[in-house]
Design a protein around this motif. Structure first.
Motif: not given
Length: 352
Positions: A180, A340, A342-343, A347
């Motif tokens: 990620a 991003d 948060t992603d 992940k």
């Protein structure tokens, strides 16, 4: 001699071109490849046994090379021929009179085996890809693989052997959150995967298909792999030390992709920090940031000392213990989107 014996004994039924993705600019491209007996390894599965993984890895290393074979490359109206060396490797550096378009960063090159190696050979044709940065690139990323993306125990020989020969691309899981984070760097602030990735490793070229599959399975950004030949004869493949190999390959990338800055990512297990220091000296102003994963506590102080030398040249080296530290830093610098983060966190949690 080996090829002749294999043909005489009927052990070589078909041959293949193994192309290695390359890179370049709007005036020239560079890539390597190899001509081998078709090994028929195929794609791995999560349920594959250790024995099956071992047999596939054995095939990767017990190759039947095709020396002195002519391979023809056709691209953008240019045709060029290269001859394989004694271990089946070939190399192309193709230059153009006019600049090639940059709309599609991945350019297609047709490769054909011109030489007739077997009686009933048939046509041997493959398509290779080379990366040419588009006009939307913000920066490039060069990353190590072993103990930077995936834990391998590269500093512990027996652990590395077990990991390499008994696992496969499905079972080899990257460090939590890495995919990620790399995707976020690839998108940058534009929000599209335009920023190029290059993977430079001391792993042998025999593992190329294995590592490519690993990248695809775990959704790491697509990018050329620059690996190392395990032979001892070819200067252009630099089969010497880990330091020398990585330095030469990174300098090749910097020389051909010459108009963008780079983020360098490695680990503390070997000499990545010292290699990156030399890169900064050789290419002043080209390195934005260095992230080093702390996998070898015994080398912690040595890396920090190198970081001091790097800081004197105006570049920051950050020694990180997990992916989130690097992601938060990149977001604070405006290199990746805040959303991003948060992603990456999600992940990382899933991977753990």
């Amino acid at each position: 001699m080996k090829l002749g014996l294999g043909k005489k004994l009927g052990l070589i039924h078909s041959v293949m071109i193994m192309p290695y993705q390359g890179f370049g600019n709007d005036k020239e491209v560079f890539f390597l490849g190899r001509v081998l007996r078709d090994r028929g390894i195929g794609i791995s599965k999560l349920e594959d046994s250790r024995w099956l993984n071992f047999k596939k890895m054995y095939k990767r290393f017990m190759t039947w090379e095709i020396p002195n074979a002519e391979v023809q490359a056709s691209f953008n109206g240019v045709t060029q021929v290269a001859t394989t060396d004694e271990e089946g490797y070939f190399e192309f550096k193709i230059r153009f009179q006019e600049a090639i378009g940059k709309q599609n960063p991945w350019q297609q090159i047709r490769l054909e085996l011109v030489s007739k190696v077997l009686k009933n050979q048939g046509e041997v044709v493959v398509c290779n890809e080379v990366f040419v940065p588009s006009e939307y690139v913000e920066f490039g990323v060069i990353s190590d693989i072993d103990d930077t993306i995936v834990p391998t125990g590269a500093t512990r020989l027996w652990e590395m052997i077990k990991t390499t020969f008994l696992g496969n691309a499905q079972t080899r899981v990257p460090f939590p959150g890495v995919s990620a984070f790399y995707q976020a760097l690839s998108k940058g602030l534009v929000g599209r995967e335009n920023n190029p990735f290059f993977y430079v490793s001391s792993s042998p070229w025999n593992l190329y298909d294995f590592l490519q599959e690993l990248m695809e399975v775990h959704h790491l950004p697509k990018g050329p792999l620059m690996l190392r030949d395990i032979g001892l004869t070819r200067e252009h493949f630099i089969s010497g030390s880990h330091f020398e190999h990585k330095l030469v390959q990174i300098e090749r990338i910097f020389s051909m992709i010459h108009d963008i800055p780079f983020i360098l990512i490695g680990d503390s297990g070997q000499h990545d920090a010292e290699i990156y220091l030399q890169i900064i000296r050789d290419f002043p102003g080209r390195v934005k940031m260095i992230y080093i994963r702390d996998v070898a506590p015994a080398k912690h102080q040595k890396v920090l000392k190198t970081a001091e030398e790097i800081a004197k040249l105006g570049v920051e080296l950050m020694l990180v213990t997990n992916t989130m530290e690097a992601a938060h830093h990149a977001a604070s610098k405006g290199w990746i989107l805040q959303e991003d983060i948060t992603d990456v966190a999600l992940k990382k949690q899933q991977d753990e």
